[in-house]
Design a protein around this motif. Structure first.
Motif, PDB file in Angstrom:
ATOM      1  N   UNK A  21      -9.342  14.085 -18.290  1.00 57.34           N
ATOM      2  CA  UNK A  21     -10.278  13.008 -17.972  1.00 57.34           C
ATOM      3  C   UNK A  21     -10.619  13.018 -16.485  1.00 57.34           C
ATOM      4  N   UNK A  22      -9.604  13.115 -15.652  1.00 59.73           N
ATOM      5  CA  UNK A  22      -9.832  13.088 -14.205  1.00 59.73           C
ATOM      6  C   UNK A  22     -10.675  14.269 -13.730  1.00 59.73           C
ATOM      7  N   UNK A  23     -10.499  15.424 -14.338  1.00 52.17           N
ATOM      8  CA  UNK A  23     -11.334  16.584 -13.987  1.00 52.17           C
ATOM      9  C   UNK A  23     -12.793  16.312 -14.313  1.00 52.17           C
ATOM     10  N   UNK A  24     -13.036  15.732 -15.489  1.00 50.04           N
ATOM     11  CA  UNK A  24     -14.397  15.400 -15.896  1.00 50.04           C
ATOM     12  C   UNK A  24     -14.995  14.351 -14.957  1.00 50.04           C
ATOM     13  N   UNK A  25     -14.223  13.323 -14.635  1.00 47.45           N
ATOM     14  CA  UNK A  25     -14.726  12.261 -13.766  1.00 47.45           C
ATOM     15  C   UNK A  25     -14.989  12.759 -12.352  1.00 47.45           C
ATOM     16  N   UNK A  26     -14.192  13.692 -11.876  1.00 45.03           N
ATOM     17  CA  UNK A  26     -14.414  14.248 -10.534  1.00 45.03           C
ATOM     18  C   UNK A  26     -15.794  14.895 -10.450  1.00 45.03           C
ATOM     19  N   UNK A  27     -16.203  15.549 -11.534  1.00 45.68           N
ATOM     20  CA  UNK A  27     -17.532  16.168 -11.567  1.00 45.68           C
ATOM     21  C   UNK A  27     -18.612  15.092 -11.656  1.00 45.68           C
ATOM     22  N   UNK A  28     -18.438  14.149 -12.568  1.00 47.03           N
ATOM     23  CA  UNK A  28     -19.451  13.103 -12.762  1.00 47.03           C
ATOM     24  C   UNK A  28     -19.591  12.200 -11.540  1.00 47.03           C
ATOM     25  N   UNK A  29     -18.452  11.816 -10.956  1.00 48.55           N
ATOM     26  CA  UNK A  29     -18.472  10.862  -9.847  1.00 48.55           C
ATOM     27  C   UNK A  29     -18.803  11.497  -8.508  1.00 48.55           C
ATOM     28  N   UNK A  30     -18.588  12.800  -8.377  1.00 49.21           N
ATOM     29  CA  UNK A  30     -18.880  13.476  -7.119  1.00 49.21           C
ATOM     30  C   UNK A  30     -18.135  12.857  -5.954  1.00 49.21           C
ATOM     31  N   UNK A  31     -18.858  12.526  -4.899  1.00 46.38           N
ATOM     32  CA  UNK A  31     -18.239  11.992  -3.683  1.00 46.38           C
ATOM     33  C   UNK A  31     -17.576  10.634  -3.888  1.00 46.38           C
ATOM     34  N   UNK A  32     -17.924   9.936  -4.959  1.00 44.66           N
ATOM     35  CA  UNK A  32     -17.340   8.618  -5.212  1.00 44.66           C
ATOM     36  C   UNK A  32     -16.026   8.680  -5.984  1.00 44.66           C
ATOM     37  N   UNK A  33     -15.586   9.884  -6.362  1.00 44.13           N
ATOM     38  CA  UNK A  33     -14.400  10.001  -7.213  1.00 44.13           C
ATOM     39  C   UNK A  33     -13.149   9.384  -6.582  1.00 44.13           C
ATOM     40  N   UNK A  34     -12.930   9.601  -5.311  1.00 43.87           N
ATOM     41  CA  UNK A  34     -11.724   9.063  -4.661  1.00 43.87           C
ATOM     42  C   UNK A  34     -11.696   7.540  -4.725  1.00 43.87           C
ATOM     43  N   UNK A  35     -12.863   6.901  -4.590  1.00 47.02           N
ATOM     44  CA  UNK A  35     -12.923   5.439  -4.675  1.00 47.02           C
ATOM     45  C   UNK A  35     -12.428   4.965  -6.040  1.00 47.02           C
ATOM     46  N   UNK A  36     -12.968   5.554  -7.111  1.00 44.53           N
ATOM     47  CA  UNK A  36     -12.582   5.140  -8.457  1.00 44.53           C
ATOM     48  C   UNK A  36     -11.144   5.534  -8.794  1.00 44.53           C
ATOM     49  N   UNK A  37     -10.726   6.702  -8.343  1.00 48.58           N
ATOM     50  CA  UNK A  37      -9.388   7.212  -8.682  1.00 48.58           C
ATOM     51  C   UNK A  37      -8.275   6.274  -8.219  1.00 48.58           C
ATOM     52  N   UNK A  38      -8.493   5.587  -7.118  1.00 49.34           N
ATOM     53  CA  UNK A  38      -7.448   4.691  -6.611  1.00 49.34           C
ATOM     54  C   UNK A  38      -7.138   3.543  -7.573  1.00 49.34           C
ATOM     55  N   UNK A  39      -8.056   3.231  -8.474  1.00 51.51           N
ATOM     56  CA  UNK A  39      -7.861   2.130  -9.420  1.00 51.51           C
ATOM     57  C   UNK A  39      -7.403   2.616 -10.790  1.00 51.51           C
ATOM     58  N   UNK A  40      -7.145   3.902 -10.906  1.00 49.15           N
ATOM     59  CA  UNK A  40      -6.822   4.480 -12.212  1.00 49.15           C
ATOM     60  C   UNK A  40      -5.469   5.176 -12.243  1.00 49.15           C
ATOM     61  N   UNK A  41      -4.543   4.693 -11.468  1.00 54.25           N
ATOM     62  CA  UNK A  41      -3.187   5.241 -11.482  1.00 54.25           C
ATOM     63  C   UNK A  41      -2.533   4.942 -12.830  1.00 54.25           C
ATOM     64  N   UNK A  42      -1.738   5.866 -13.308  1.00 52.69           N
ATOM     65  CA  UNK A  42      -1.125   5.669 -14.625  1.00 52.69           C
ATOM     66  C   UNK A  42       0.372   5.394 -14.560  1.00 52.69           C
ATOM     67  N   UNK A  43       0.926   5.275 -13.362  1.00 49.74           N
ATOM     68  CA  UNK A  43       2.348   4.961 -13.253  1.00 49.74           C
ATOM     69  C   UNK A  43       2.640   3.618 -13.910  1.00 49.74           C
ATOM     70  N   UNK A  44       3.648   3.598 -14.730  1.00 49.14           N
ATOM     71  CA  UNK A  44       4.169   2.365 -15.323  1.00 49.14           C
ATOM     72  C   UNK A  44       3.226   1.639 -16.280  1.00 49.14           C
ATOM     73  N   UNK A  45       2.316   2.357 -16.933  1.00 52.32           N
ATOM     74  CA  UNK A  45       1.523   1.726 -17.985  1.00 52.32           C
ATOM     75  C   UNK A  45       2.412   1.610 -19.223  1.00 52.32           C
ATOM     76  N   UNK A  46       2.586   0.410 -19.711  1.00 51.66           N
ATOM     77  CA  UNK A  46       3.491   0.165 -20.833  1.00 51.66           C
ATOM     78  C   UNK A  46       2.797   0.128 -22.189  1.00 51.66           C
ATOM     79  N   UNK A  47       1.456   0.075 -22.180  1.00 56.18           N
ATOM     80  CA  UNK A  47       0.713  -0.084 -23.431  1.00 56.18           C
ATOM     81  C   UNK A  47      -0.358   1.001 -23.520  1.00 56.18           C
ATOM     82  N   UNK A  48       0.051   2.137 -24.065  1.00 60.14           N
ATOM     83  CA  UNK A  48      -0.761   3.349 -24.137  1.00 60.14           C
ATOM     84  C   UNK A  48      -0.846   3.780 -25.597  1.00 60.14           C
ATOM     85  N   UNK A  49      -1.989   4.361 -25.967  1.00 59.44           N
ATOM     86  CA  UNK A  49      -2.097   4.991 -27.276  1.00 59.44           C
ATOM     87  C   UNK A  49      -2.577   6.427 -27.098  1.00 59.44           C
TER      88      UNK A  49
END
Length: 149
Positions: A21-49
């Motif tokens: 997913x992150x590889x795809x988003x890096x292409x789509x988001x271009x220069x804005x990817x780092x901004x969005x990536x900071x809000x998408x950390x997956x550490x300690x997610x307890x409710x995943x499918x």
């Protein structure tokens, strides 16, 4: 035939799918990817499918608390070769069921204007566009959605 497994962000298949997913988003988001990536950390997610077709992990999603009554949908993804088969809707419905069971009454999420497939998915599943929330407020390339459960 598919199966959906509830797990946490420690799941190796979830981590591998998020990497794709992150590889795809890096292409789509271009220069804005780092901004969005900071809000998408997956550490300690307890409710995943994770959705499996046979033994192959092909899709995932997660929820996390936004506030006491609201769950935020995160990390929705289906591999490109398995799209348009209803898997993303199945993942989203499982996340909504999980949110209800946890006592949430609403789901919110953010996606990007450069992700038309995601926008279509959320509209198809009765999500309504809302005012951009939190860190996405004022971000013109973000679209936020909500759904009452």
């Amino acid at each position: 035939m598919y199966t959906i497994v509830r797990t946490t962000s420690e799941n190796e298949h979830f981590r591998a799918l998020v990497n794709e997913l992150d590889k795809d988003l890096a292409i789509r988001d271009g220069d804005d990817h780092a901004f969005y990536a900071q809000f998408n950390k997956i550490d300690n997610l307890q409710h995943v499918v994770v959705l499996y077709e046979g033994a192959e992990a092909i899709g995932c999603g997660a929820i996390k608390a936004y506030d006491t009554g609201t769950a935020e949908v995160k990390r929705m993804f289906v591999t490109s070769t398995h799209r348009n088969k209803g898997y993303a809707s199945a993942i989203l419905k499982e996340l909504e069921n999980m949110a209800r069971q946890l006592g949430y009454t609403k789901c919110i999420l953010e996606t990007g204007v450069k992700q038309p497939e995601a926008i279509s998915l959320y509209r198809k599943n009765a999500y309504a566009i809302m005012h951009n929330y939190g860190q996405y407020e004022g971000v013109i390339d973000s679209i936020c959605f909500c759904k009452t459960l």
